[in-house]
Design a protein around this motif. Structure first.
Motif, mmCIF file in Angstrom:
data_model
loop_
_atom_site.group_PDB
_atom_site.id
_atom_site.type_symbol
_atom_site.label_atom_id
_atom_site.label_comp_id
_atom_site.label_asym_id
_atom_site.label_seq_id
_atom_site.Cartn_x
_atom_site.Cartn_y
_atom_site.Cartn_z
ATOM 1 N N ILE A 51 12.660 -27.807 6.744
ATOM 2 C CA ILE A 51 13.052 -26.710 5.856
ATOM 3 C C ILE A 51 14.362 -27.093 5.206
ATOM 4 O O ILE A 51 15.341 -27.365 5.920
ATOM 5 N N ASN A 111 18.210 -25.173 13.021
ATOM 6 C CA ASN A 111 17.209 -26.085 12.464
ATOM 7 C C ASN A 111 16.137 -26.450 13.490
ATOM 8 O O ASN A 111 14.964 -26.579 13.151
ATOM 9 N N ASN A 147 13.744 -23.637 13.595
ATOM 10 C CA ASN A 147 13.246 -23.170 12.285
ATOM 11 C C ASN A 147 13.506 -21.680 12.094
ATOM 12 O O ASN A 147 12.625 -20.920 11.645
ATOM 13 N N VAL A 165 10.106 -24.952 2.145
ATOM 14 C CA VAL A 165 9.493 -25.596 3.307
ATOM 15 C C VAL A 165 8.764 -26.854 2.891
ATOM 16 O O VAL A 165 7.985 -26.840 1.935
#
Length: 123
Positions: free
Chosen positions: A31, A73, A76, A99
């Protein structure tokens, strides 16, 4: 398929705080940017805050110093910590993410949106 699910909205008195979460799931390779937008009744959707994968952030002038965007991260997941809330912050808040998806042929970048979570600030 990739899905963004927001949580943490609700009703709060002026001066209060809320923390929104946005969990992304599915065939995610990475992402890059994550952001929060909001739409108040009768108004256009506006950007509230954004954050890159490297942690660079930007904020709407109306929320600077009161809201903090962050992300995990590895999980997500993105967050929006909202402090010193005002009635003008009342809106539906939407999570957005750029994404990079894993596909059968490689990778594909798409924009994804959550379904929105309502924030109401009132006495």
């Amino acid at each position: 398929q990739v899905q963004l699910v927001e949580s943490g909205g609700g009703s709060v008195q002026p001066g209060g705080s809320l923390r929104l979460s946005c969990a992304a799931s599915g065939s995610i390779f990475a992402i890059n940017v994550m952001g929060w937008h909001r739409q108040a009744p009768g108004k256009q959707r506006e950007l509230v805050a954004g954050i890159t994968s490297g942690g660079s952030t930007n904020y709407a002038d109306s929320v600077k110093g009161r809201f903090t965007i962050s992300r995990d991260n590895a999980a997500n997941t993105g967050y929006l910590q909202m402090n010193s809330l005002k009635p003008g912050d009342t809106a539906v808040y939407f999570c957005h993410a750029g994404v990079i998806k894993t596909t059968s042929t490689g990778h594909l970048r798409e924009e994804e949106w959550g379904q929105g979570t309502r924030v109401t600030v009132a006495s």
